[in-house]
Design a protein around this motif. Structure first.
Motif, PDB file in Angstrom:
ATOM      1  N   PRO A   1       0.799  -1.224   0.000  1.00 13.69           N
ATOM      2  CA  PRO A   1       0.000   0.000   0.000  1.00 13.69           C
ATOM      3  C   PRO A   1       0.834   1.278   0.000  1.00 13.69           C
ATOM      4  CG  PRO A   1      -0.990  -1.608   1.452  1.00 13.69           C
ATOM      5  CD  PRO A   1       0.292  -2.204   0.973  1.00 13.69           C
ATOM      6  N   ALA A   2       1.956   1.255   0.708  1.00 19.49           N
ATOM      7  CA  ALA A   2       2.792   2.459   0.753  1.00 19.49           C
ATOM      8  C   ALA A   2       3.366   2.761  -0.627  1.00 19.49           C
ATOM      9  CB  ALA A   2       3.901   2.278   1.776  1.00 19.49           C
ATOM     10  N   PHE A   3       3.786   1.699  -1.325  1.00 19.78           N
ATOM     11  CA  PHE A   3       4.341   1.885  -2.668  1.00 19.78           C
ATOM     12  C   PHE A   3       3.282   2.467  -3.603  1.00 19.78           C
ATOM     13  CE2 PHE A   3       4.951   0.311  -6.975  1.00 19.78           C
ATOM     14  CZ  PHE A   3       6.263   0.664  -7.238  1.00 19.78           C
ATOM     15  N   LEU A   4       2.109   1.862  -3.576  1.00 23.32           N
ATOM     16  CA  LEU A   4       1.050   2.358  -4.462  1.00 23.32           C
ATOM     17  C   LEU A   4       0.632   3.769  -4.074  1.00 23.32           C
ATOM     18  CD1 LEU A   4      -1.168  -0.813  -4.902  1.00 23.32           C
ATOM     19  CD2 LEU A   4       0.321   0.257  -6.575  1.00 23.32           C
ATOM     20  N   LYS A   5       0.668   4.030  -2.786  1.00 27.04           N
ATOM     21  CA  LYS A   5       0.288   5.363  -2.341  1.00 27.04           C
ATOM     22  C   LYS A   5       1.293   6.399  -2.840  1.00 27.04           C
ATOM     23  CE  LYS A   5      -2.152   7.090   1.649  1.00 27.04           C
ATOM     24  NZ  LYS A   5      -2.562   6.811   3.016  1.00 27.04           N
ATOM     25  N   SER A   6       2.567   5.968  -2.946  1.00 26.37           N
ATOM     26  CA  SER A   6       3.578   6.907  -3.420  1.00 26.37           C
ATOM     27  C   SER A   6       3.382   7.245  -4.896  1.00 26.37           C
ATOM     28  CB  SER A   6       4.979   6.318  -3.212  1.00 26.37           C
ATOM     29  OG  SER A   6       5.190   5.252  -4.132  1.00 26.37           O
ATOM     30  N   LEU A   7       2.628   6.387  -5.600  1.00 25.85           N
ATOM     31  CA  LEU A   7       2.384   6.672  -7.021  1.00 25.85           C
ATOM     32  C   LEU A   7       1.431   7.844  -7.204  1.00 25.85           C
ATOM     33  CD1 LEU A   7       2.002   3.060  -8.446  1.00 25.85           C
ATOM     34  CD2 LEU A   7       4.026   4.509  -8.404  1.00 25.85           C
ATOM     35  N   GLY A   8       0.554   7.988  -6.285  1.00 28.04           N
ATOM     36  CA  GLY A   8      -0.417   9.073  -6.406  1.00 28.04           C
ATOM     37  C   GLY A   8      -1.286   9.076  -5.177  1.00 28.04           C
ATOM     38  N   ASP A   9      -1.365  10.182  -4.535  1.00 25.88           N
ATOM     39  CA  ASP A   9      -2.094  10.249  -3.278  1.00 25.88           C
ATOM     40  C   ASP A   9      -3.060  11.425  -3.311  1.00 25.88           C
ATOM     41  OD1 ASP A   9      -2.942   9.650  -0.803  1.00 25.88           O
ATOM     42  OD2 ASP A   9      -1.244  10.570   0.236  1.00 25.88           O
ATOM     43  N   ALA A  10      -3.962  11.365  -4.262  1.00 23.03           N
ATOM     44  CA  ALA A  10      -4.963  12.430  -4.339  1.00 23.03           C
ATOM     45  C   ALA A  10      -6.181  12.042  -3.505  1.00 23.03           C
ATOM     46  CB  ALA A  10      -5.368  12.652  -5.789  1.00 23.03           C
ATOM     47  N   PRO A  11      -6.863  13.029  -2.944  1.00 23.95           N
ATOM     48  CA  PRO A  11      -8.049  12.702  -2.156  1.00 23.95           C
ATOM     49  C   PRO A  11      -9.106  12.016  -3.024  1.00 23.95           C
ATOM     50  CG  PRO A  11      -7.380  14.975  -1.811  1.00 23.95           C
ATOM     51  CD  PRO A  11      -6.563  14.458  -2.943  1.00 23.95           C
ATOM     52  N   GLY A  12      -9.687  10.979  -2.456  1.00 16.69           N
ATOM     53  CA  GLY A  12     -10.747  10.264  -3.165  1.00 16.69           C
ATOM     54  C   GLY A  12     -10.249   9.356  -4.262  1.00 16.69           C
ATOM     55  N   MET A  13      -8.933   9.205  -4.320  1.00 16.42           N
ATOM     56  CA  MET A  13      -8.374   8.373  -5.388  1.00 16.42           C
ATOM     57  C   MET A  13      -7.451   7.332  -4.757  1.00 16.42           C
ATOM     58  SD  MET A  13      -5.187   8.319  -7.134  1.00 16.42           S
ATOM     59  CE  MET A  13      -4.697   7.475  -8.631  1.00 16.42           C
ATOM     60  N   ARG A  14      -7.397   6.180  -5.346  1.00 15.93           N
ATOM     61  CA  ARG A  14      -6.477   5.163  -4.869  1.00 15.93           C
ATOM     62  C   ARG A  14      -5.991   4.345  -6.052  1.00 15.93           C
ATOM     63  NH1 ARG A  14      -9.613   0.038  -2.211  1.00 15.93           N
ATOM     64  NH2 ARG A  14     -11.388  -0.026  -3.619  1.00 15.93           N
ATOM     65  N   ALA A  15      -4.823   3.777  -5.831  1.00 17.16           N
ATOM     66  CA  ALA A  15      -4.246   2.945  -6.866  1.00 17.16           C
ATOM     67  C   ALA A  15      -4.270   1.502  -6.405  1.00 17.16           C
ATOM     68  CB  ALA A  15      -2.813   3.379  -7.156  1.00 17.16           C
ATOM     69  N   LEU A  16      -4.622   0.621  -7.301  1.00 21.92           N
ATOM     70  CA  LEU A  16      -4.612  -0.806  -7.033  1.00 21.92           C
ATOM     71  C   LEU A  16      -3.786  -1.477  -8.115  1.00 21.92           C
ATOM     72  CD1 LEU A  16      -7.690   0.232  -6.154  1.00 21.92           C
ATOM     73  CD2 LEU A  16      -7.957  -2.170  -5.664  1.00 21.92           C
ATOM     74  N   LEU A  17      -3.149  -2.536  -7.718  1.00 18.75           N
ATOM     75  CA  LEU A  17      -2.366  -3.276  -8.692  1.00 18.75           C
ATOM     76  C   LEU A  17      -2.843  -4.716  -8.698  1.00 18.75           C
ATOM     77  CD1 LEU A  17       0.004  -3.202 -10.662  1.00 18.75           C
ATOM     78  CD2 LEU A  17       1.463  -3.934  -8.783  1.00 18.75           C
ATOM     79  N   TRP A  18      -3.295  -5.140  -9.849  1.00 16.04           N
ATOM     80  CA  TRP A  18      -3.698  -6.538 -10.001  1.00 16.04           C
ATOM     81  C   TRP A  18      -2.525  -7.300 -10.590  1.00 16.04           C
ATOM     82  CZ3 TRP A  18      -3.631  -9.901 -14.022  1.00 16.04           C
ATOM     83  CH2 TRP A  18      -4.310 -11.111 -13.851  1.00 16.04           C
ATOM     84  N   LEU A  19      -2.236  -8.440  -9.989  1.00 13.46           N
ATOM     85  CA  LEU A  19      -1.126  -9.243 -10.461  1.00 13.46           C
ATOM     86  C   LEU A  19      -1.586 -10.674 -10.623  1.00 13.46           C
ATOM     87  CD1 LEU A  19       1.292  -7.598  -8.027  1.00 13.46           C
ATOM     88  CD2 LEU A  19       1.665  -7.597 -10.473  1.00 13.46           C
ATOM     89  N   PRO A  20      -1.144 -11.337 -11.684  1.00 17.16           N
ATOM     90  CA  PRO A  20      -1.560 -12.718 -11.891  1.00 17.16           C
ATOM     91  C   PRO A  20      -1.031 -13.621 -10.763  1.00 17.16           C
ATOM     92  CG  PRO A  20       0.148 -12.095 -13.452  1.00 17.16           C
ATOM     93  CD  PRO A  20      -0.198 -10.872 -12.686  1.00 17.16           C
ATOM     94  N   PRO A  21      -1.745 -14.644 -10.362  1.00 10.04           N
ATOM     95  CA  PRO A  21      -2.982 -15.092 -11.018  1.00 10.04           C
ATOM     96  C   PRO A  21      -4.231 -14.342 -10.531  1.00 10.04           C
ATOM     97  CG  PRO A  21      -2.372 -16.634  -9.301  1.00 10.04           C
ATOM     98  CD  PRO A  21      -1.288 -15.599  -9.334  1.00 10.04           C
ATOM     99  N   GLY A  22      -4.137 -13.668  -9.427  1.00 10.61           N
ATOM    100  CA  GLY A  22      -5.360 -12.986  -8.990  1.00 10.61           C
ATOM    101  C   GLY A  22      -5.180 -12.253  -7.671  1.00 10.61           C
ATOM    102  N   GLU A  23      -4.082 -11.563  -7.541  1.00 10.42           N
ATOM    103  CA  GLU A  23      -3.838 -10.827  -6.296  1.00 10.42           C
ATOM    104  C   GLU A  23      -4.014  -9.344  -6.562  1.00 10.42           C
ATOM    105  OE1 GLU A  23      -0.333 -10.054  -2.979  1.00 10.42           O
ATOM    106  OE2 GLU A  23       0.020 -11.363  -4.696  1.00 10.42           O
ATOM    107  N   VAL A  24      -4.613  -8.662  -5.608  1.00 13.22           N
ATOM    108  CA  VAL A  24      -4.789  -7.217  -5.738  1.00 13.22           C
ATOM    109  C   VAL A  24      -4.142  -6.540  -4.543  1.00 13.22           C
ATOM    110  CG1 VAL A  24      -6.449  -5.332  -5.769  1.00 13.22           C
ATOM    111  CG2 VAL A  24      -6.892  -7.379  -7.088  1.00 13.22           C
TER     112      VAL A  24
END
Lengths: 586, 414
Positions: A177-200
């Motif tokens: 979560p910290a890594f994804l948060k560093s990608l963009g931390d705007a209010p009301g927005m979040r980043a998710l990363l889906w990775l095979p086979p099925g992890e988010v």
């Protein structure tokens, strides 16, 4: 539906429709505007995410290169370092993972799992990524890394060789979560990363339902292009999020899908606010419209209502009814005309009543004269005979005297009977209601006139009874009904001097009982039918003209109606309709 | 200066240096020794033998400083008179009579005088076995005061005791062998290793625990031994699984890399130099066999001292080795299926040492068995898997001398 209601409804619908139309148009326009703005914002955020991801990738490559060039890693490669030296190097380079491996991938030192020295590196790194480690420019990619406390985690990794190429250095940053948060931390927005086979991996640290994102992820993977969609996490609409997914290709495969989610809660809240404002405005408009419509309708329909009320009053016999003339427009002219019409109608009625009263008196006088004249003539003759007989012998006089006094008494009795009938009509008593059977009354009347019908001295009259089965119990004055039906039967007999058929039928229908008395006599003209129930009007030579008037009076006192259908030569049918209970229906 | 004076000056300097060195090597009286330890002892009562190996080791070291036994074992493991000056048996060899040493004073100043000046022990075992058992610190002479305090005859007496936290031992001026060198010993118990290290570096402690395998080189005569072993506590692990764990561990790599060559690989509880038969306990690695034995095994919770970097690394390595054999060993706290512990070798006598190890293993023990048989019994079923024999290490301040022989420890020049 009254005219006022129609007018009120029409005006309300018009106002409400107009308000709803305006509110809807404003809401739609506002929502489209917000959606456009939100879409633009999401695009900007996604672009920022991409840039940040590229930057993180370059940072990882740079960090791994620096680690590979460090003295500590050189010592590891040379076999002269502590087994956990990689931990210090990874800490120095701010890397989450750092494995220094021999060319055959045997781990010399592992930062995150020092105890795995001597084992083969088993990060999910493609062989070409290891082989390309010697390339001048390295690239970062996503890989799964086994960890001591769980199956594996995901990291953004890069592979670089040491300076003497004796070892390879694989390092990376944990995608958390910290890594994804560093990608963009705007209010009301979040980043998710889906990775095979099925992890988010969620920037907020949550555990999103993968199945709800599967469709979007699959679309992005299949098309190898951006995909958009929205997910409603709970039953509440405010939990919805709009997602923009873009795939992360690596060596011809999709290494993952980055999802930029923006909450739609604010948008929905704004839309709801606009909707509520619209609803409040619409309701207010409708209420105001109804009030205005009511006020307008009241003003417009008041004269019409007064006219209607006046017309009803006139119809109910109130000839003095007038309407107020409150305007000079068409409605005012209508009111004036109505008042004038009622005045004329009242005058005409008064004149008609006067004329009818005079005619009635004339008819009464004529009848009285006619009725009284018949007995008076024998009286006169008898008295004259009696005078003449005075001059005769005692015995003859006695004989004449006895005969004359007998005649006188008979004629006086006849006069009394005539006067009695007039008197009866004048003082018709109110009915004394009791439960009676109409069929029984009819049958008793027929028994009364049975002898007359079978009189040998006159032409034969056949009587036919068609009475309702089971009797017709009604509340009525039996004596008065018997007298009225008797009058009708007597009239029918009188109407058939040459014989015929007398038919009496009874039935029950619609809460009323129906009785018809038909004959096959000479019939009546239309004018006779119209005047038939007028007192003292008769079509017979010796009738008083009170029989049918009495019938009508009895039927009326019982709350019923009487009518006649006839034409010359076709007999006549009198139809009586009586309620089962006076003033009520069944 | 004349050249002829130089030899005299050199000779004087040499003489001065010799005097100084001799003075430094001669024990001095006085001073307080500050000791910090991981163990947290609830009581110093010898009758209560702790099963926790850390507490056992600490108690086995502290008890002889306060309480003394009738006999003691010398460096060769032979019983020597201590509070008893001699012993003899009755005619039927059913009872042994120990003659009390005269003029021995208790910590309260009273003369220790057993009834009739001797102690009788009813035991028909061979005297060697009886003496071995009586030489254990847990057989020390203890006098229970009316207020519940315990007093003995040792070189130190307990001046302050805060169970599990701190204690102060002061010199017994009337000890029958003479006053110890130290005036007192300040002991802090239950200290984390990092706190001990910090206090050592800041000069607030003289003796602290040291991480495993950081020092070596003590002679067989003086070094204190301990055995690094896995202990399976809960019944969740089957014997085959325990054996699989034992077979999966790469002891060679652990010794070479993590212990930096320190310690001896062993499958026995007692070191080879002590028992002479340790080589008979095979401890070789066989991953293929381990995989066979571990088929279908359930995950185990694994506890080890995560504060000790070396122990933690060894624990992690054991987990990695076990994983290779198909056994999942997850780190856990509290009651774990398996523990990585340092079992102290508390005595030079094999049976006495094995008896204390049996306490740690919560296994029955008999002094009547031969040492090999006793050890074989303890190791049967793989409830304990021995890995290494390592020296017990401490971090000592430069002024500490003669540690860990407490009665003879003295404070020198830093």
């Amino acid at each position: 539906m009254t005219f006022r209601t129609k007018l009120l409804l029409l005006s309300s619908i018009t106002v409400a429709g107009a308000v709803a139309l305006v509110t809807g148009a404003v809401s739609i326009a506002a929502r489209q505007g917000f959606e456009r703005a939100d879409g633009q914002r999401r695009s900007d955020l996604l672009a920022q995410l991409r840039r940040e991801l590229d930057t993180r990738g370059r940072e990882v490559v740079s960090q791994v290169e620096r680690a590979a060039a460090s003295a500590g890693v050189q010592r590891i490669a040379a076999g002269s370092a502590e087994f956990d030296q990689a931990q210090r190097e990874s800490a120095a380079q701010d890397l989450s993972f750092l494995d220094v491996v021999q060319p055959d991938l045997t781990i010399l030192s592992s930062a995150h799992w020092p105890a795995r020295f001597g084992y083969k590196n088993d990060w999910e790194i493609a062989a070409e990524d290891w082989h390309s480690a010697g390339a001048a420019v390295g690239t970062a990619f996503f890989a799964r890394i086994p960890v001591p406390d769980g199956p594996s985690v995901v990291a953004l990794v890069a592979v670089r060789p040491t300076a003497d190429s004796k070892a390879l250095v694989a390092g990376g940053r944990l995608v958390d979560p910290a890594f994804l948060k560093s990608l963009g931390d705007a209010p009301g927005m979040r980043a998710l990363l889906w990775l095979p086979p099925g992890e988010v991996v969620d920037a907020q640290g949550g555990n999103p339902d993968i199945t709800k994102l599967a469709g979007l992820v699959n679309e992005a993977r299949d098309k190898t292009a951006e995909a958009t969609g929205s997910v409603q996490w709970t039953s509440s609409r405010s939990s919805s999020e709009a997602f923009l997914a873009f795939p992360l290709p690596h060596r011809g495969q999709i290494a993952g899908v980055l999802l930029a989610g923006t909450s739609l809660a604010a948008q929905f809240a704004l839309e709801n606010e606009i909707l509520w404002i619209g609803v409040v405005a619409a309701v207010s408009g409708i209420v105001i419209g109804i009030l205005l419509g009511w006020w307008t309708t009241e003003r417009v329909t008041r004269p019409v209502t007064q006219l209607a009320r006046g017309a009803r009053a006139v119809a109910s016999g109130d000839w003095s009814a007038r309407v107020e003339v409150i305007s000079k427009d068409e409605i005012g002219e209508l009111a004036t005309a109505f008042n004038r019409m009622t005045e004329q109608l009242a005058e005409q009625r008064d004149r008609a009543i006067q004329a009818e009263r005079v005619a009635a008196w004339r008819e009464l006088a004529r009848r009285l004269a006619h009725e009284l004249k018949n007995p008076l003539f024998p009286l006169q003759i008898t008295i004259e005979n009696l005078r003449k007989a005075r001059k005769r012998s005692e015995s003859e006089f006695e004989e004449v005297f006895q005969e004359s006094t007998g005649t006188l008494l008979a004629e006086v009795g006849n006069l009394k009977a005539i006067i009695g009938r007039f008197s009866d009509f004048a003082k018709m008593p109110p009915p004394d209601f009791e439960a009676v059977d109409l069929n029984e009354i009819v049958q008793s009347v027929m028994r009364l006139y049975e002898a007359q019908l079978k009189d040998e001295g006159r032409s034969k009259i056949d009587a036919e009874l068609d009475l309702a089965e089971g009797g017709l119990r009604i509340q009525a004055d039996g004596e008065q009904l018997r007298r009225a039906i008797g009058n009708l039967v007597l009239n029918a007999i009188d109407a058939m001097p040459n014989g015929g058929v007398l038919r009496i039928a009874s039935s029950r229908e619609d809460g009323h009982v129906h009785l018809s008395v038909s004959d096959t006599g000479t019939g009546l003209t239309e004018e006779e039918c119209a005047r038939l129930f007028t007192p003292y009007y008769t079509t017979k030579q010796h009738g008083t003209g009170l029989g049918l008037a009495i019938v009508q009076s009895v039927v009326s006192d019982h709350g019923g109606k009487i009518s006649v259908v006839s034409s010359p030569g076709n007999g006549a049918t009198f139809m009586i309709e009586l309620p089962v209970l006076p003033g009520e229906s069944v | 200066m004349k050249p002829t004076a130089l030899p005299w000056i050199a000779a004087a300097s040499l003489l001065l240096a010799v005097v100084i060195l001799r003075a430094e090597s001669r024990p001095r009286y006085g001073g307080t020794l500050r000791v910090e330890m991981s163990a947290a002892l609830s009581t110093l009562d010898p009758a209560e033998i702790p099963s926790d190996p850390v507490a056992l080791e600490a108690k086995a070291r502290l008890v002889p400083a306060v309480f003394e036994t009738l006999v003691r074992l010398d460096e060769s493991g032979r019983p020597q008179p201590w509070l008893a000056t001699s012993w003899t048996h009755d005619v039927a060899r059913k009872r042994w009579v120990f003659t009390a040493r005269p003029h021995v004073r208790l910590h309260d100043g009273m003369i220790w005088t057993p009834a009739a000046g001797s102690l009788e022990v009813g035991d028909d075992r061979p005297i060697e076995q009886i003496l071995r058992e009586m030489a254990r610190p847990w057989s020390a002479i203890v006098v229970h005061e009316a207020d519940g305090t315990l007093i003995g005859t040792g070189p130190f007496r307990v001046a302050r005791w805060e169970a599990g936290k701190a204690a102060t031992l002061v010199a017994n001026e009337g000890h029958w062998k003479g006053r110890p060198y130290l005036d007192s010993i300040e002991i802090q118990m239950g200290r984390y290793l990092r706190d001990q290290t910090q206090d050592q570096q800041l000069g607030r402690a003289d003796v602290t625990d040291a991480p495993v395998g950081t020092t070596d080189g003590a002679s067989d005569e003086t070094r204190t031994e301990q055995t690094l072993a896995l202990i399976f506590d809960t019944p969740r692990s089957a014997p085959a699984m325990r054996e699989a764990v034992a077979l999966s561990i790469d002891k060679v790599a652990i010794r070479r890399v993590l212990l930096k060559g320190h310690g001896d690989i062993s499958g026995a509880l007692l070191p080879q130099w002590m028992s002479g038969y340790a080589f008979l306990f095979d401890g070789k690695r066989d991953v293929a066999r381990a995989r066979q034995l571990a088929t279908g095994s359930a995950p185990l919770t694994f506890a080890y001292d995560r504060q000790d970097a070396v122990l933690r690394s060894i624990g992690e390595r054991i987990s990695v080795n076990a994983m290779e054999a198909g056994i999942i060993m997850r780190p856990g706290n509290g009651v774990a299926d398996v523990r990585l512990v340092m079992i102290p070798v508390t005595s030079r006598d094999e049976l006495a040492a094995l008896a204390d190890i049996a306490v740690v293993l919560k296994a029955p023990f008999s002094f009547s068995a031969a040492p090999y048989e006793a050890e074989r019994t303890l190791l049967d079923g793989f409830h304990a898997v021995t890995l290494f024999h390592l020296a017990r290490n401490w971090s000592l301040a430069p002024r500490v001398r003669s540690w860990p022989d407490l009665p003879n420890v003295w404070i020198g020049q830093p």
